[in-house]
Design an enzyme around this catalytic site. Structure first.
Site, PDB file in Angstrom:
ATOM      1  N   THR A 134       0.775  -0.993   0.130  1.00 35.92           N
ATOM      2  CA  THR A 134      -0.127   0.036  -0.105  1.00 35.92           C
ATOM      3  C   THR A 134       0.885   1.186   0.066  1.00 35.92           C
ATOM      4  O   THR A 134       2.052   1.065   0.473  1.00 35.92           O
ATOM      5  CB  THR A 134      -0.936  -0.011   1.349  1.00 35.92           C
ATOM      6  OG1 THR A 134      -1.292   1.295   1.394  1.00 35.92           O
ATOM      7  CG2 THR A 134      -0.060  -0.380   2.457  1.00 35.92           C
ATOM      8  N   ASP A 135       0.426   2.381  -0.491  1.00 40.08           N
ATOM      9  CA  ASP A 135       1.031   3.685  -0.241  1.00 40.08           C
ATOM     10  C   ASP A 135       1.082   4.053   0.886  1.00 40.08           C
ATOM     11  O   ASP A 135       1.838   5.014   1.372  1.00 40.08           O
ATOM     12  CB  ASP A 135       0.366   4.666  -1.353  1.00 40.08           C
ATOM     13  CG  ASP A 135      -1.076   5.026  -1.055  1.00 40.08           C
ATOM     14  OD1 ASP A 135      -1.586   4.351  -0.098  1.00 40.08           O
ATOM     15  OD2 ASP A 135      -1.845   6.059  -1.776  1.00 40.08           O
ATOM     16  N   GLU A 136       0.130   3.380   2.234  1.00 39.87           N
ATOM     17  CA  GLU A 136       0.176   4.158   3.369  1.00 39.87           C
ATOM     18  C   GLU A 136       1.488   3.784   4.098  1.00 39.87           C
ATOM     19  O   GLU A 136       1.737   4.509   4.969  1.00 39.87           O
ATOM     20  CB  GLU A 136      -1.076   3.665   4.215  1.00 39.87           C
ATOM     21  CG  GLU A 136      -2.098   3.823   3.466  1.00 39.87           C
ATOM     22  CD  GLU A 136      -3.823   3.484   4.160  1.00 39.87           C
ATOM     23  OE1 GLU A 136      -3.639   3.165   5.317  1.00 39.87           O
ATOM     24  OE2 GLU A 136      -4.717   3.212   3.377  1.00 39.87           O
ATOM     25  N   TYR A 160      -1.966  -0.463  10.949  1.00 40.77           N
ATOM     26  CA  TYR A 160      -1.969  -1.440   9.518  1.00 40.77           C
ATOM     27  C   TYR A 160      -0.791  -1.036   8.593  1.00 40.77           C
ATOM     28  O   TYR A 160      -0.099  -1.763   8.208  1.00 40.77           O
ATOM     29  CB  TYR A 160      -3.510  -1.006   8.780  1.00 40.77           C
ATOM     30  CG  TYR A 160      -3.387  -1.180   7.432  1.00 40.77           C
ATOM     31  CD1 TYR A 160      -3.397  -2.586   7.059  1.00 40.77           C
ATOM     32  CD2 TYR A 160      -3.137  -0.271   6.606  1.00 40.77           C
ATOM     33  CE1 TYR A 160      -3.289  -2.722   5.565  1.00 40.77           C
ATOM     34  CE2 TYR A 160      -3.292  -0.535   4.867  1.00 40.77           C
ATOM     35  CZ  TYR A 160      -3.529  -1.719   4.671  1.00 40.77           C
ATOM     36  OH  TYR A 160      -3.460  -1.955   3.578  1.00 40.77           O
ATOM     37  N   LYS A 164       2.361  -3.341   7.456  1.00 46.01           N
ATOM     38  CA  LYS A 164       2.597  -3.718   5.871  1.00 46.01           C
ATOM     39  C   LYS A 164       3.837  -3.336   5.736  1.00 46.01           C
ATOM     40  O   LYS A 164       4.650  -3.864   4.655  1.00 46.01           O
ATOM     41  CB  LYS A 164       1.685  -2.857   5.039  1.00 46.01           C
ATOM     42  CG  LYS A 164       0.110  -3.095   5.037  1.00 46.01           C
ATOM     43  CD  LYS A 164      -0.161  -4.635   4.433  1.00 46.01           C
ATOM     44  CE  LYS A 164       0.114  -4.882   3.049  1.00 46.01           C
ATOM     45  NZ  LYS A 164      -0.251  -5.926   2.468  1.00 46.01           N
TER      46      LYS A 164
HETATM   47  P1  NAD Z   1      -9.352  -7.528   2.016  1.00 45.18           P
HETATM   48  O1  NAD Z   1      -9.571  -7.205   3.721  1.00 45.18           O
HETATM   49  O2  NAD Z   1     -10.665  -7.199   1.360  1.00 45.18           O
HETATM   50  O3  NAD Z   1      -9.080  -9.147   1.861  1.00 45.18           O
HETATM   51  C1  NAD Z   1      -8.200  -9.709   2.615  1.00 45.18           C
HETATM   52  C2  NAD Z   1      -8.364 -11.225   2.321  1.00 45.18           C
HETATM   53  O4  NAD Z   1      -7.308 -11.963   3.021  1.00 45.18           O
HETATM   54  C3  NAD Z   1      -9.600 -11.929   2.664  1.00 45.18           C
HETATM   55  O5  NAD Z   1     -10.309 -12.676   1.766  1.00 45.18           O
HETATM   56  C4  NAD Z   1      -9.207 -12.448   4.045  1.00 45.18           C
HETATM   57  O6  NAD Z   1      -9.908 -13.598   4.441  1.00 45.18           O
HETATM   58  C5  NAD Z   1      -7.765 -13.048   3.608  1.00 45.18           C
HETATM   59  N1  NAD Z   1      -6.884 -13.469   4.913  1.00 45.18           N
HETATM   60  C6  NAD Z   1      -6.793 -12.554   5.941  1.00 45.18           C
HETATM   61  N2  NAD Z   1      -6.125 -13.114   7.010  1.00 45.18           N
HETATM   62  C7  NAD Z   1      -5.394 -14.312   6.257  1.00 45.18           C
HETATM   63  C8  NAD Z   1      -4.694 -15.249   6.858  1.00 45.18           C
HETATM   64  N3  NAD Z   1      -4.011 -15.046   7.812  1.00 45.18           N
HETATM   65  N4  NAD Z   1      -4.537 -16.343   5.750  1.00 45.18           N
HETATM   66  C9  NAD Z   1      -5.193 -16.367   4.630  1.00 45.18           C
HETATM   67  N5  NAD Z   1      -5.812 -15.428   4.131  1.00 45.18           N
HETATM   68  C10 NAD Z   1      -6.191 -14.272   4.902  1.00 45.18           C
HETATM   69  O7  NAD Z   1      -8.096  -6.703   1.505  1.00 45.18           O
HETATM   70  P2  NAD Z   1      -8.079  -6.029   0.164  1.00 45.18           P
HETATM   71  O8  NAD Z   1      -8.766  -4.942   0.148  1.00 45.18           O
HETATM   72  O9  NAD Z   1      -8.438  -7.040  -0.808  1.00 45.18           O
HETATM   73  O10 NAD Z   1      -6.480  -5.885   0.192  1.00 45.18           O
HETATM   74  C11 NAD Z   1      -5.630  -6.871  -0.593  1.00 45.18           C
HETATM   75  C12 NAD Z   1      -4.270  -6.699  -0.333  1.00 45.18           C
HETATM   76  O11 NAD Z   1      -4.141  -5.163  -1.101  1.00 45.18           O
HETATM   77  C13 NAD Z   1      -3.677  -6.388   1.231  1.00 45.18           C
HETATM   78  O12 NAD Z   1      -2.481  -6.803   1.232  1.00 45.18           O
HETATM   79  C14 NAD Z   1      -3.647  -4.971   1.313  1.00 45.18           C
HETATM   80  O13 NAD Z   1      -2.813  -4.401   2.413  1.00 45.18           O
HETATM   81  C15 NAD Z   1      -3.538  -4.206   0.146  1.00 45.18           C
HETATM   82  N6  NAD Z   1      -3.962  -3.079  -0.430  1.00 45.18           N
HETATM   83  C16 NAD Z   1      -5.149  -2.502  -0.358  1.00 45.18           C
HETATM   84  C17 NAD Z   1      -5.790  -1.503  -0.721  1.00 45.18           C
HETATM   85  C18 NAD Z   1      -7.141  -1.009  -0.676  1.00 45.18           C
HETATM   86  O14 NAD Z   1      -7.821   0.035  -1.159  1.00 45.18           O
HETATM   87  N7  NAD Z   1      -8.277  -2.152  -0.449  1.00 45.18           N
HETATM   88  C19 NAD Z   1      -4.709  -0.569  -1.281  1.00 45.18           C
HETATM   89  C20 NAD Z   1      -3.498  -0.726  -1.160  1.00 45.18           C
HETATM   90  C21 NAD Z   1      -3.241  -2.092  -0.864  1.00 45.18           C
HETATM   91  P1  TYD Z   2     -11.123   3.681   4.156  1.00 49.23           P
HETATM   92  O1  TYD Z   2     -12.017   3.268   3.056  1.00 49.23           O
HETATM   93  O2  TYD Z   2     -10.983   3.165   5.517  1.00 49.23           O
HETATM   94  O3  TYD Z   2      -9.549   3.531   3.550  1.00 49.23           O
HETATM   95  P2  TYD Z   2      -8.025   4.167   4.202  1.00 49.23           P
HETATM   96  O4  TYD Z   2      -8.333   4.099   5.730  1.00 49.23           O
HETATM   97  O5  TYD Z   2      -7.289   2.939   3.901  1.00 49.23           O
HETATM   98  O6  TYD Z   2      -7.720   5.276   3.363  1.00 49.23           O
HETATM   99  O7  TYD Z   2     -11.203   5.263   4.346  1.00 49.23           O
HETATM  100  C1  TYD Z   2     -11.107   6.234   3.177  1.00 49.23           C
HETATM  101  C2  TYD Z   2     -10.952   7.699   3.778  1.00 49.23           C
HETATM  102  O8  TYD Z   2     -12.382   7.931   4.047  1.00 49.23           O
HETATM  103  C3  TYD Z   2     -10.158   7.726   4.924  1.00 49.23           C
HETATM  104  O9  TYD Z   2      -9.720   9.088   4.966  1.00 49.23           O
HETATM  105  C4  TYD Z   2     -11.121   7.702   6.380  1.00 49.23           C
HETATM  106  C5  TYD Z   2     -12.528   7.949   5.630  1.00 49.23           C
HETATM  107  N1  TYD Z   2     -13.726   7.393   6.212  1.00 49.23           N
HETATM  108  C6  TYD Z   2     -14.644   8.467   6.696  1.00 49.23           C
HETATM  109  O10 TYD Z   2     -14.726   9.647   6.538  1.00 49.23           O
HETATM  110  N2  TYD Z   2     -15.833   7.746   7.053  1.00 49.23           N
HETATM  111  C7  TYD Z   2     -16.014   6.392   7.151  1.00 49.23           C
HETATM  112  O11 TYD Z   2     -16.912   5.857   7.523  1.00 49.23           O
HETATM  113  C8  TYD Z   2     -14.960   5.757   6.581  1.00 49.23           C
HETATM  114  C9  TYD Z   2     -15.177   4.047   6.815  1.00 49.23           C
HETATM  115  C10 TYD Z   2     -13.658   6.080   6.276  1.00 49.23           C
END
Ligand code: NAD
Ligand code: TYD
Length: 366
Positions: A134-136, A160, A164
């Site tokens: 992630t960019d975070e 989180y 990561k």
């Molecule tokens: P998500 O929470 O939707 O899905 C995570 C999946 O991992 C789920 O299916 C869960 O059951 C599985 N999981 C969790 N713990 C596990 C374990 N111990 N063993 C096996 N499986 C396990 O997450 P996402 O949003 O699809 O994110 C996927 C990846 O992308 C993550 O690594 C996250 O850090 C990264 N990422 C997500 C975002 C975003 O915007 N969602 C942005 C940047 C990076």
């Molecule tokens: P989120 O979807 O949780 O992603 P991330 O924290 O990884 O960026 O949140 C996106 C942005 O929206 C973040 O700045 C937090 C804000 N947010 C709200 O303002 N209200 C909400 O109910 C949620 C879930 C997030």
């Protein structure tokens, strides 16, 4: 032909990646390993479950014996690692699972991959361990700071992003120390189909449909850089095909939006859909009431998130120049598709909300 092990493939991005990959590379074998935590949903894989080239394994990435067995039995050459605890708010209230899965779990995968691919009788030359991050990990930006590049120093602020960041460092170390063929992609906030409705975008869409408040943390002026999930899958594809081993690649959508503008945009889109399609008012009677008063009136400013990062923004120049990466969706086209998906897939999010999406697990072990 590749043989992929996709961890976390029943989650939001992992499932979209599996759909993308199997449609594009239909001869490849794909094994999904997923623990089906609250964020995993077996229904996300319904469209591929009967494909002869697809296998689902219910298991944990911390289980090294299982990982080694899967790598050997399926002759895996490419591991794409999505599995993680991914929600910042949950990491604030309960960081333990984040340390366990994101750090120990990634370490367990690296150890298993090293053992099978590097320490085995014959080294698997073409192996690849791709880590999805992630960019975070880069921390937070002021409104005028330049966007994150791959050389921006890591400065994670939440449990989180710290977990990561730790996993990114372990992946890097396994390349430099042992010669494991790794790549890492760091991407911005994803959105699109199958997004769990605790995250901002799906939460807002589903809350409007239930005439529920739209919670805005703090002043709502925080900025995120939004990436349509299929464009993320495409970016990972490019890294897997042509990325240089040992490198990090930023993947972004070049779409910086404040949270409040996102919420207002979604409100307008839902209203427009209700005007275009009269059937929606019958299907979502609670929303009909909200529409009558203007959905923006549902906006509710609430207490800010602890340590809330102000702005994320990705500079994807390296990925664009080296890999010819170009996202297909603008935010306008991507968010319209996303709203339409949630309006057309009520059964999916209703089953998440009523908990029945987890019945599969109970049925398997009864
Ligand atoms: P998500 O929470 O939707 O899905 C995570 C999946 O991992 C789920 O299916 C869960 O059951 C599985 N999981 C969790 N713990 C596990 C374990 N111990 N063993 C096996 N499986 C396990 O997450 P996402 O949003 O699809 O994110 C996927 C990846 O992308 C993550 O690594 C996250 O850090 C990264 N990422 C997500 C975002 C975003 O915007 N969602 C942005 C940047 C990076
Ligand atoms: P989120 O979807 O949780 O992603 P991330 O924290 O990884 O960026 O949140 C996106 C942005 O929206 C973040 O700045 C937090 C804000 N947010 C709200 O303002 N209200 C909400 O109910 C949620 C879930 C997030």
């Amino acid at each position: 032909m590749k043989k992929l092990l996709v961890t976390g493939g029943a989650g939001f991005i992992g499932a979209n990646f599996v759909h993308y990959w199997m449609a594009k590379y239909s001869a490849d074998k794909v094994v999904v390993l997923d623990a089906l935590t609250y964020a995993g949903n077996i229904a996300n894989l319904d469209s591929v479950k009967d494909d002869a080239n697809f296998n689902f394994v219910h298991g944990n990435i911390c289980d090294q014996a299982l990982i080694e067995t899967l790598l050997v039995e399926h002759s895996i050459d490419t591991l794409v690692h999505f599995a993680a605890e991914s929600h910042v708010d949950r990491s604030i209230t309960g960081p333990d699972a984040f340390i366990e899965t994101n750090i120990i779990g990634t370490y367990s995968l690296l150890k298993s991959a090293k053992k099978v691919w590097l320490d085995g009788k014959s080294i698997l030359e073409g192996h690849r361990f791709h880590h999805v991050s992630t960019d975070e990990v880069y921390g937070t930006l002021s409104p005028t700071d330049p966007a994150f590049t791959e050389s921006t120093a890591y400065a994670p602020n939440s449990p989180y992003s710290a977990s990561k960041a730790a996993s990114d460092h372990l992946v890097r170390a396994y390349h430099h120390t042992y010669g494991l063929n790794v790549t890492t992609s760091n991407c911005s906030n994803n959105y699109g189909p199958f997004h769990f409705p605790e995250k901002l975008i799906p939460l807002v869409i589903t809350n409007i449909l239930h005439d529920k408040a739209l919670p805005i943390y703090g002043d709502g002026q925080q900025i995120r850089d939004w990436l349509y999930v299929e464009d993320h899958a495409y970016g990972i594809d490019l890294v897997l095909q042509n990325g240089r081993v040992g490198e990090n690649y930023n993947i972004g959508g070049d779409n910086e939006w404040t949270n409040i503008d996102i919420v207002k945009t979604i409100s307008k889109l839902v209203e427009q859909e209700f005007l275009k399609n009269k059937d929606l008012a019958t299907r979502f009677p609670a929303a009909k009431a909200a529409m009558a008063q203007n959905t923006e009136s549902l906006i509710s400013y609430v207490k800010d998130r602890l340590g809330h990062d102000r702005r994320y923004a990705i500079d994807a120049t390296k990925t664009i120049n080296e890999l010819s990466y170009k996202p297909k969706e603008s935010f306008e086209t991507g968010i319209a598709k996303t709203v339409a998906w949630y309006l057309n897939n009520e059964a999916w999010w209703q089953s998440v909300m009523d908990g029945s999406y987890q019945n599969w697990i109970a049925e398997q072990y009864s």
